[in-house]
Scaffold this motif. Structure first.
Motif, PDB file in Angstrom:
ATOM      1  N   VAL A  46      51.643 -12.785 -66.921  1.00 12.89           N
ATOM      2  CA  VAL A  46      52.370 -13.957 -67.623  1.00 12.89           C
ATOM      3  C   VAL A  46      51.144 -14.843 -68.334  1.00 12.89           C
ATOM      4  N   ALA A  47      51.349 -15.086 -69.575  1.00 15.13           N
ATOM      5  CA  ALA A  47      50.185 -15.697 -70.198  1.00 15.13           C
ATOM      6  C   ALA A  47      50.849 -16.753 -70.927  1.00 15.13           C
ATOM      7  N   LEU A  48      49.969 -17.963 -71.170  1.00 12.63           N
ATOM      8  CA  LEU A  48      50.545 -19.319 -71.893  1.00 12.63           C
ATOM      9  C   LEU A  48      49.795 -19.399 -73.104  1.00 12.63           C
ATOM     10  N   SER A  49      50.552 -19.882 -74.186  1.00  2.57           N
ATOM     11  CA  SER A  49      49.901 -20.267 -75.478  1.00  2.57           C
ATOM     12  C   SER A  49      49.259 -21.620 -75.245  1.00  2.57           C
ATOM     13  N   TYR A  63      49.470 -23.615 -60.592  1.00 10.14           N
ATOM     14  CA  TYR A  63      50.630 -24.730 -60.869  1.00 10.14           C
ATOM     15  C   TYR A  63      50.566 -25.998 -59.996  1.00 10.14           C
ATOM     16  N   THR A  64      51.279 -26.972 -60.227  1.00 13.97           N
ATOM     17  CA  THR A  64      51.297 -28.075 -59.361  1.00 13.97           C
ATOM     18  C   THR A  64      52.670 -28.749 -59.429  1.00 13.97           C
ATOM     19  N   HIS A  65      53.083 -29.449 -58.505  1.00 12.42           N
ATOM     20  CA  HIS A  65      54.232 -30.387 -58.623  1.00 12.42           C
ATOM     21  C   HIS A  65      53.849 -31.676 -58.811  1.00 12.42           C
ATOM     22  N   SER A  66      54.141 -32.134 -59.899  1.00 14.77           N
ATOM     23  CA  SER A  66      53.600 -33.366 -60.363  1.00 14.77           C
ATOM     24  C   SER A  66      54.598 -34.187 -61.074  1.00 14.77           C
ATOM     25  N   ARG A  67      54.312 -35.219 -61.742  1.00 16.12           N
ATOM     26  CA  ARG A  67      55.288 -36.102 -62.490  1.00 16.12           C
ATOM     27  C   ARG A  67      54.740 -36.092 -63.942  1.00 16.12           C
ATOM     28  N   ALA A  69      55.196 -37.715 -68.057  1.00 17.15           N
ATOM     29  CA  ALA A  69      55.574 -38.565 -69.084  1.00 17.15           C
ATOM     30  C   ALA A  69      55.097 -38.534 -70.332  1.00 17.15           C
ATOM     31  N   PRO A  70      55.993 -38.325 -71.300  1.00 16.72           N
ATOM     32  CA  PRO A  70      55.542 -37.913 -72.699  1.00 16.72           C
ATOM     33  C   PRO A  70      55.399 -39.172 -73.380  1.00 16.72           C
ATOM     34  N   PRO A  71      54.006 -39.775 -73.677  1.00 17.92           N
ATOM     35  CA  PRO A  71      53.996 -40.692 -74.467  1.00 17.92           C
ATOM     36  C   PRO A  71      54.465 -40.583 -75.832  1.00 17.92           C
ATOM     37  N   TYR A  72      54.372 -39.228 -76.425  1.00 22.04           N
ATOM     38  CA  TYR A  72      54.863 -38.729 -77.903  1.00 22.04           C
ATOM     39  C   TYR A  72      55.879 -37.966 -77.294  1.00 22.04           C
ATOM     40  N   GLU A  73      56.631 -37.603 -78.476  1.00 20.23           N
ATOM     41  CA  GLU A  73      57.949 -36.470 -78.513  1.00 20.23           C
ATOM     42  C   GLU A  73      57.982 -35.337 -77.357  1.00 20.23           C
ATOM     43  N   LEU A  74      56.731 -34.348 -77.711  1.00 17.98           N
ATOM     44  CA  LEU A  74      56.547 -33.338 -76.940  1.00 17.98           C
ATOM     45  C   LEU A  74      55.120 -33.263 -76.098  1.00 17.98           C
ATOM     46  N   THR A  75      54.447 -34.316 -76.393  1.00 17.00           N
ATOM     47  CA  THR A  75      53.195 -34.190 -75.893  1.00 17.00           C
ATOM     48  C   THR A  75      52.927 -35.129 -74.744  1.00 17.00           C
ATOM     49  N   GLY A  76      52.578 -34.734 -73.465  1.00 18.30           N
ATOM     50  CA  GLY A  76      52.421 -35.831 -72.677  1.00 18.30           C
ATOM     51  C   GLY A  76      51.161 -35.523 -71.664  1.00 18.30           C
ATOM     52  N   GLU A  77      51.315 -36.334 -70.271  1.00 18.58           N
ATOM     53  CA  GLU A  77      50.474 -36.285 -69.442  1.00 18.58           C
ATOM     54  C   GLU A  77      51.031 -35.975 -68.240  1.00 18.58           C
ATOM     55  N   ALA A  78      50.403 -35.506 -67.168  1.00 14.42           N
ATOM     56  CA  ALA A  78      50.750 -35.161 -65.792  1.00 14.42           C
ATOM     57  C   ALA A  78      50.350 -35.998 -64.865  1.00 14.42           C
ATOM     58  N   TYR A  79      50.881 -36.549 -64.051  1.00 11.78           N
ATOM     59  CA  TYR A  79      50.587 -37.563 -63.035  1.00 11.78           C
ATOM     60  C   TYR A  79      50.733 -37.203 -61.531  1.00 11.78           C
ATOM     61  N   PRO A  80      49.964 -37.284 -60.591  1.00 15.39           N
ATOM     62  CA  PRO A  80      50.471 -36.943 -59.334  1.00 15.39           C
ATOM     63  C   PRO A  80      51.623 -37.560 -58.726  1.00 15.39           C
ATOM     64  N   LEU A  81      51.999 -36.961 -57.790  1.00 12.99           N
ATOM     65  CA  LEU A  81      53.458 -37.398 -56.822  1.00 12.99           C
ATOM     66  C   LEU A  81      52.889 -38.645 -56.150  1.00 12.99           C
ATOM     67  N   LEU A 106      57.451 -29.070 -62.913  1.00 13.33           N
ATOM     68  CA  LEU A 106      56.490 -28.160 -62.354  1.00 13.33           C
ATOM     69  C   LEU A 106      55.582 -27.785 -63.406  1.00 13.33           C
ATOM     70  N   VAL A 107      54.479 -28.088 -63.307  1.00 14.51           N
ATOM     71  CA  VAL A 107      53.297 -28.043 -64.429  1.00 14.51           C
ATOM     72  C   VAL A 107      52.572 -26.832 -64.403  1.00 14.51           C
ATOM     73  N   LEU A 108      52.470 -25.975 -65.374  1.00 16.68           N
ATOM     74  CA  LEU A 108      51.769 -24.661 -65.213  1.00 16.68           C
ATOM     75  C   LEU A 108      50.579 -24.636 -65.973  1.00 16.68           C
ATOM     76  N   TYR A 109      49.254 -24.205 -65.598  1.00 16.45           N
ATOM     77  CA  TYR A 109      47.935 -24.447 -66.395  1.00 16.45           C
ATOM     78  C   TYR A 109      47.587 -23.077 -66.581  1.00 16.45           C
ATOM     79  N   PRO A 110      47.180 -22.867 -67.793  1.00 17.45           N
ATOM     80  CA  PRO A 110      46.439 -21.660 -68.390  1.00 17.45           C
ATOM     81  C   PRO A 110      45.102 -21.677 -67.643  1.00 17.45           C
ATOM     82  N   LEU A 111      44.751 -20.406 -67.720  1.00 21.62           N
ATOM     83  CA  LEU A 111      43.415 -20.108 -66.937  1.00 21.62           C
ATOM     84  C   LEU A 111      42.272 -20.497 -67.857  1.00 21.62           C
ATOM     85  N   GLY A 112      42.317 -20.545 -69.150  1.00 19.56           N
ATOM     86  CA  GLY A 112      41.298 -20.699 -69.933  1.00 19.56           C
ATOM     87  C   GLY A 112      41.444 -21.998 -70.844  1.00 19.56           C
TER      88      GLY A 112
END
Length: 112
Positions: A46-49, A63-67, A69-81, A106-112
């Protein structure tokens, strides 16, 4: 003797292509695993672009279970629960304000 399995995935149908143009929810991910990806070998990586244009790829690492919020249409930030913030003062210092519109993700993180 059975025919060898191709490493190439089947071409997506119109329904699958349309799903890829929308934010992915856990329900859709479960459906993809159960249907479209069910015949892929278990050792399939499983790879991520790195971005929407496909400029660089990296193996899925964690991965992490977070919150989210997108300040822009499809770009945002992840915040702790909230529960994580309640337990960790350093985390509260790093995230003193969480937007009111942040939703569970559900936030997925790439390896690199």
């Amino acid at each position: 003797m059975p025919a060898p399995r191709s490493a190439e995935p089947e071409q997506p149908d119109e329904h699958t292509e349309q799903r890829g143009r929308q934010p992915l929810t856990l329900d859709v991910l479960r459906d993809l695993v159960r249907t479209d990806w069910a015949r892929l070998p278990g050792k399939t990586l499983v790879a991520l672009s790195r971005d929407a244009e496909g400029n660089g790829y990296s193996p899925f690492s964690g991965y992490t279970h977070s919150r989210y919020a997108p300040p822009y249409e499809l770009t945002g930030e992840a915040y702790p629960l909230e529960s994580e913030l309640a337990k960790d003062r350093e985390l509260r210092d790093l995230f003193p304000v969480v937007p009111d519109d942040a939703v569970a993700a559900l936030v997925l993180y790439p390896l690199g």
